[in-house]
Design an enzyme around this catalytic site. Sequence first.
Site, PDB file in Angstrom:
ATOM      1  N   SER A 116       0.833  -1.198   0.000  1.00  0.00           N
ATOM      2  CA  SER A 116       0.000   0.000   0.000  1.00  0.00           C
ATOM      3  C   SER A 116       0.866   1.246   0.000  1.00  0.00           C
ATOM      4  O   SER A 116       1.960   1.258   0.572  1.00  0.00           O
ATOM      5  CB  SER A 116      -0.855  -0.032   1.277  1.00  0.00           C
ATOM      6  OG  SER A 116      -1.448   1.216   1.502  1.00  0.00           O
ATOM      7  N   TYR A 121      -1.893  -0.508  10.994  1.00  0.00           N
ATOM      8  CA  TYR A 121      -2.124  -1.141   9.689  1.00  0.00           C
ATOM      9  C   TYR A 121      -0.900  -0.946   8.788  1.00  0.00           C
ATOM     10  O   TYR A 121      -0.395  -1.901   8.182  1.00  0.00           O
ATOM     11  CB  TYR A 121      -3.381  -0.552   9.014  1.00  0.00           C
ATOM     12  CG  TYR A 121      -3.459  -0.903   7.539  1.00  0.00           C
ATOM     13  CD1 TYR A 121      -3.767  -2.193   7.133  1.00  0.00           C
ATOM     14  CD2 TYR A 121      -3.202   0.051   6.549  1.00  0.00           C
ATOM     15  CE1 TYR A 121      -3.798  -2.530   5.785  1.00  0.00           C
ATOM     16  CE2 TYR A 121      -3.238  -0.271   5.216  1.00  0.00           C
ATOM     17  CZ  TYR A 121      -3.531  -1.563   4.825  1.00  0.00           C
ATOM     18  OH  TYR A 121      -3.555  -1.897   3.497  1.00  0.00           O
ATOM     19  N   LYS A 173       1.863  -3.648   6.996  1.00  0.00           N
ATOM     20  CA  LYS A 173       2.229  -3.728   5.564  1.00  0.00           C
ATOM     21  C   LYS A 173       3.740  -3.629   5.403  1.00  0.00           C
ATOM     22  O   LYS A 173       4.348  -4.361   4.628  1.00  0.00           O
ATOM     23  CB  LYS A 173       1.538  -2.614   4.767  1.00  0.00           C
ATOM     24  CG  LYS A 173       0.063  -2.857   4.535  1.00  0.00           C
ATOM     25  CD  LYS A 173      -0.186  -3.888   3.439  1.00  0.00           C
ATOM     26  CE  LYS A 173      -1.349  -4.784   3.764  1.00  0.00           C
ATOM     27  NZ  LYS A 173      -1.694  -5.788   2.768  1.00  0.00           N
TER      28      LYS A 173
HETATM   29  P1  NAD Z   1     -10.935  -6.809   1.399  1.00  0.00           P
HETATM   30  O1  NAD Z   1     -11.162  -6.727   2.862  1.00  0.00           O
HETATM   31  O2  NAD Z   1     -12.099  -6.670   0.492  1.00  0.00           O
HETATM   32  O3  NAD Z   1     -10.170  -8.161   1.042  1.00  0.00           O
HETATM   33  C1  NAD Z   1      -9.337  -8.839   1.943  1.00  0.00           C
HETATM   34  C2  NAD Z   1      -9.838 -10.263   2.055  1.00  0.00           C
HETATM   35  O4  NAD Z   1      -8.982 -11.010   2.924  1.00  0.00           O
HETATM   36  C3  NAD Z   1     -11.260 -10.355   2.616  1.00  0.00           C
HETATM   37  O5  NAD Z   1     -12.032 -11.189   1.772  1.00  0.00           O
HETATM   38  C4  NAD Z   1     -11.074 -10.998   3.994  1.00  0.00           C
HETATM   39  O6  NAD Z   1     -12.174 -11.777   4.377  1.00  0.00           O
HETATM   40  C5  NAD Z   1      -9.794 -11.814   3.759  1.00  0.00           C
HETATM   41  N1  NAD Z   1      -9.004 -12.099   4.967  1.00  0.00           N
HETATM   42  C6  NAD Z   1      -8.551 -11.210   5.893  1.00  0.00           C
HETATM   43  N2  NAD Z   1      -7.880 -11.854   6.857  1.00  0.00           N
HETATM   44  C7  NAD Z   1      -7.893 -13.176   6.536  1.00  0.00           C
HETATM   45  C8  NAD Z   1      -7.366 -14.344   7.147  1.00  0.00           C
HETATM   46  N3  NAD Z   1      -6.718 -14.307   8.313  1.00  0.00           N
HETATM   47  N4  NAD Z   1      -7.553 -15.546   6.537  1.00  0.00           N
HETATM   48  C9  NAD Z   1      -8.223 -15.608   5.353  1.00  0.00           C
HETATM   49  N5  NAD Z   1      -8.759 -14.530   4.741  1.00  0.00           N
HETATM   50  C10 NAD Z   1      -8.596 -13.333   5.326  1.00  0.00           C
HETATM   51  O7  NAD Z   1      -9.814  -5.703   1.053  1.00  0.00           O
HETATM   52  P2  NAD Z   1      -9.256  -5.227  -0.346  1.00  0.00           P
HETATM   53  O8  NAD Z   1      -9.542  -3.775  -0.453  1.00  0.00           O
HETATM   54  O9  NAD Z   1      -9.653  -6.123  -1.430  1.00  0.00           O
HETATM   55  O10 NAD Z   1      -7.704  -5.349  -0.038  1.00  0.00           O
HETATM   56  C11 NAD Z   1      -6.937  -6.451  -0.465  1.00  0.00           C
HETATM   57  C12 NAD Z   1      -5.485  -6.219  -0.077  1.00  0.00           C
HETATM   58  O11 NAD Z   1      -5.026  -4.980  -0.651  1.00  0.00           O
HETATM   59  C13 NAD Z   1      -5.234  -6.092   1.423  1.00  0.00           C
HETATM   60  O12 NAD Z   1      -4.015  -6.724   1.717  1.00  0.00           O
HETATM   61  C14 NAD Z   1      -5.110  -4.599   1.642  1.00  0.00           C
HETATM   62  O13 NAD Z   1      -4.286  -4.314   2.755  1.00  0.00           O
HETATM   63  C15 NAD Z   1      -4.439  -4.174   0.351  1.00  0.00           C
HETATM   64  N6  NAD Z   1      -4.700  -2.756   0.014  1.00  0.00           N
HETATM   65  C16 NAD Z   1      -5.983  -2.302  -0.052  1.00  0.00           C
HETATM   66  C17 NAD Z   1      -6.214  -0.964  -0.344  1.00  0.00           C
HETATM   67  C18 NAD Z   1      -7.621  -0.407  -0.360  1.00  0.00           C
HETATM   68  O14 NAD Z   1      -7.776   0.794  -0.138  1.00  0.00           O
HETATM   69  N7  NAD Z   1      -8.641  -1.188  -0.624  1.00  0.00           N
HETATM   70  C19 NAD Z   1      -5.134  -0.107  -0.592  1.00  0.00           C
HETATM   71  C20 NAD Z   1      -3.848  -0.611  -0.544  1.00  0.00           C
HETATM   72  C21 NAD Z   1      -3.638  -1.956  -0.228  1.00  0.00           C
HETATM   73  C1  WQD Z   2      -9.132   9.857   0.929  1.00  0.00           C
HETATM   74  C2  WQD Z   2      -9.290  11.358   1.169  1.00  0.00           C
HETATM   75  C3  WQD Z   2      -9.544  11.918   3.476  1.00  0.00           C
HETATM   76  C4  WQD Z   2     -13.437   9.932   3.976  1.00  0.00           C
HETATM   77  C5  WQD Z   2      -6.576   4.823   3.049  1.00  0.00           C
HETATM   78  C6  WQD Z   2      -5.471   4.123   3.787  1.00  0.00           C
HETATM   79  C7  WQD Z   2      -4.436   3.606   2.816  1.00  0.00           C
HETATM   80  C8  WQD Z   2      -5.079   2.773   1.717  1.00  0.00           C
HETATM   81  C9  WQD Z   2      -6.209   3.494   1.074  1.00  0.00           C
HETATM   82  C10 WQD Z   2      -5.033   0.471   2.377  1.00  0.00           C
HETATM   83  C11 WQD Z   2      -8.497  11.858   2.371  1.00  0.00           C
HETATM   84  C12 WQD Z   2     -10.796  12.257   2.714  1.00  0.00           C
HETATM   85  C13 WQD Z   2     -12.246  10.425   3.464  1.00  0.00           C
HETATM   86  C14 WQD Z   2     -14.469  10.847   4.336  1.00  0.00           C
HETATM   87  C15 WQD Z   2     -13.033  12.656   3.651  1.00  0.00           C
HETATM   88  N1  WQD Z   2      -5.657   1.562   2.244  1.00  0.00           N
HETATM   89  N2  WQD Z   2     -12.046  11.759   3.296  1.00  0.00           N
HETATM   90  N3  WQD Z   2     -14.218  12.193   4.163  1.00  0.00           N
HETATM   91  O1  WQD Z   2      -6.779   7.875   3.815  1.00  0.00           O
HETATM   92  O2  WQD Z   2      -5.913   8.198   1.448  1.00  0.00           O
HETATM   93  O3  WQD Z   2      -6.007   5.946   2.386  1.00  0.00           O
HETATM   94  O4  WQD Z   2      -7.125   3.933   2.073  1.00  0.00           O
HETATM   95  O5  WQD Z   2      -3.876   0.242   2.215  1.00  0.00           O
HETATM   96  O6  WQD Z   2      -3.552   2.876   3.570  1.00  0.00           O
HETATM   97  O7  WQD Z   2      -4.855   5.033   4.695  1.00  0.00           O
HETATM   98  O8  WQD Z   2      -8.109   7.042   1.807  1.00  0.00           O
HETATM   99  O9  WQD Z   2     -10.460   7.100   1.121  1.00  0.00           O
HETATM  100  O10 WQD Z   2      -9.914   7.193   3.588  1.00  0.00           O
HETATM  101  O11 WQD Z   2      -9.391   9.164   2.149  1.00  0.00           O
HETATM  102  O12 WQD Z   2     -12.852  13.881   3.515  1.00  0.00           O
HETATM  103  O13 WQD Z   2     -15.525  10.467   4.811  1.00  0.00           O
HETATM  104  O14 WQD Z   2     -10.661  11.617   1.479  1.00  0.00           O
HETATM  105  O15 WQD Z   2      -9.272  12.905   4.451  1.00  0.00           O
HETATM  106  O16 WQD Z   2      -8.047  13.162   2.048  1.00  0.00           O
HETATM  107  P1  WQD Z   2      -6.660   7.374   2.445  1.00  0.00           P
HETATM  108  P2  WQD Z   2      -9.550   7.553   2.197  1.00  0.00           P
END
Ligand code: NAD
Ligand code: WQD
Length: 337
Positions: free
Chosen positions: A126, A150, A154
């Site tokens: 991330s 979190y 990562k």
């Molecule tokens: P998500 O929660 O939809 O998907 C994660 C999945 O992993 C879920 O289906 C959950 O049930 C499963 N899971 C969690 N812990 C588990 C465990 N112990 N055993 C088996 N399954 C488990 O989230 P997503 O948005 O699809 O994210 C997927 C990956 O991408 C994650 O690693 C997340 O950290 C990373 N990521 C997400 C974002 C985002 O904003 N969505 C941004 C950057 C990185």
């Molecule tokens: C985006 C912008 C908020 C909600 C997070 C995690 C990051 C990654 C992606 C997993 C920011 C603003 C948000 C609201 C708002 N996840 N905001 N009102 O914080 O960039 O990233 O998700 O890896 O690790 O930190 O994403 O969508 O929460 O926020 O004003 O109700 O929207 O302040 O500027 P963020 P976000």
Amino acid sequence: MGKILITGGAGYIASHTNVELVKEGYDLILADNFCNSSREAVRRVGELTGKELSLYEVDLKNIEELRALFDREPDITAVIHFAALKAVGESVAKPLMYYENNITGSLNLYRVMDEKGVKQLVFSSSATVYGDPATVPVREDFPVHATNPYGQTKLMMEQILMDAAKARGWDVTILRYFNPVGAHDSGRIGEDPEYPNNLLPFVSQVAAGIREKVMVFGNDWDTPDGTGVRDYIHVVDLAKAHVKALERLKVKGGVSIFNIGTGKGYSVLEMIEAFSRICGHPVPYEFGPRRSGDIATVYGDPTLAKRELGWEAELGLEEMVASAWKWQSLNPKGYRG
Ligand code: NAD
Ligand code: WQD
């Protein structure tokens, strides 16, 4: 070609990735404990691809369940490791749960991969690992720094993986996603949070009348309109980066890290305005205080992914917002309704 294990295979990003992988002819094994997802998502991926997917209910925290899966599926040759808990605020409140799930889960996975001789892995990292960067766009060689549990998980998962890869001769691709948004253009799969933490799902629910208004977290940031700027990336573009990552692992070994974003930043107000345009009515919002731990601006430099992976984002803001709105409109209660 062997099979690909998809951990967290029922989740938001995995569902979209699974569609792209099946299209390319990959044979998938999904593992999930459904702590943040449902079987319905997997069923719909099957419907979209015309192929029923193998799905195991496995908790990565339980190494015996993982071993049993690998025993039953001896043809696994690579893993895409999505499974993790991902809510920043919750990780601050429940750090031990986050470390246990994300770190123990990953350690168990790497251990069983080692036992079974599986040596290829694509990891979901991330942009959170860049913390509050000194300059933008951020490049993969910028310093990393976690600002919450979190993010720590990562960073640790990246580090553990790099050490294991070095010791064991694994081939590993770390993808650092920026802000994934949007949905498949069919409107059948998408992001399904009952209580959204991220901006776009919240805006969608306000646009649909499920919530009253968006709270904009601060309008006094050092950005052009005073609201936070992020690099939003269409989840289907993101999904395709995983196909490229798997292709590259076949020809190029070692550890690589890539930013997966568009390289462009949009503010919170720009996102709300784009949504209002697409849904055809104003999305109500109000300015509130800054959210603890937030930063003004982050967007990535995706040059390396273009050069080395042959991947770049193809979909723009309109497609991101329109697909999010289609998913929201067709599935007001997500997979629950
Ligand atoms: P998500 O929660 O939809 O998907 C994660 C999945 O992993 C879920 O289906 C959950 O049930 C499963 N899971 C969690 N812990 C588990 C465990 N112990 N055993 C088996 N399954 C488990 O989230 P997503 O948005 O699809 O994210 C997927 C990956 O991408 C994650 O690693 C997340 O950290 C990373 N990521 C997400 C974002 C985002 O904003 N969505 C941004 C950057 C990185
Ligand atoms: C985006 C912008 C908020 C909600 C997070 C995690 C990051 C990654 C992606 C997993 C920011 C603003 C948000 C609201 C708002 N996840 N905001 N009102 O914080 O960039 O990233 O998700 O890896 O690790 O930190 O994403 O969508 O929460 O926020 O004003 O109700 O929207 O302040 O500027 P963020 P976000």
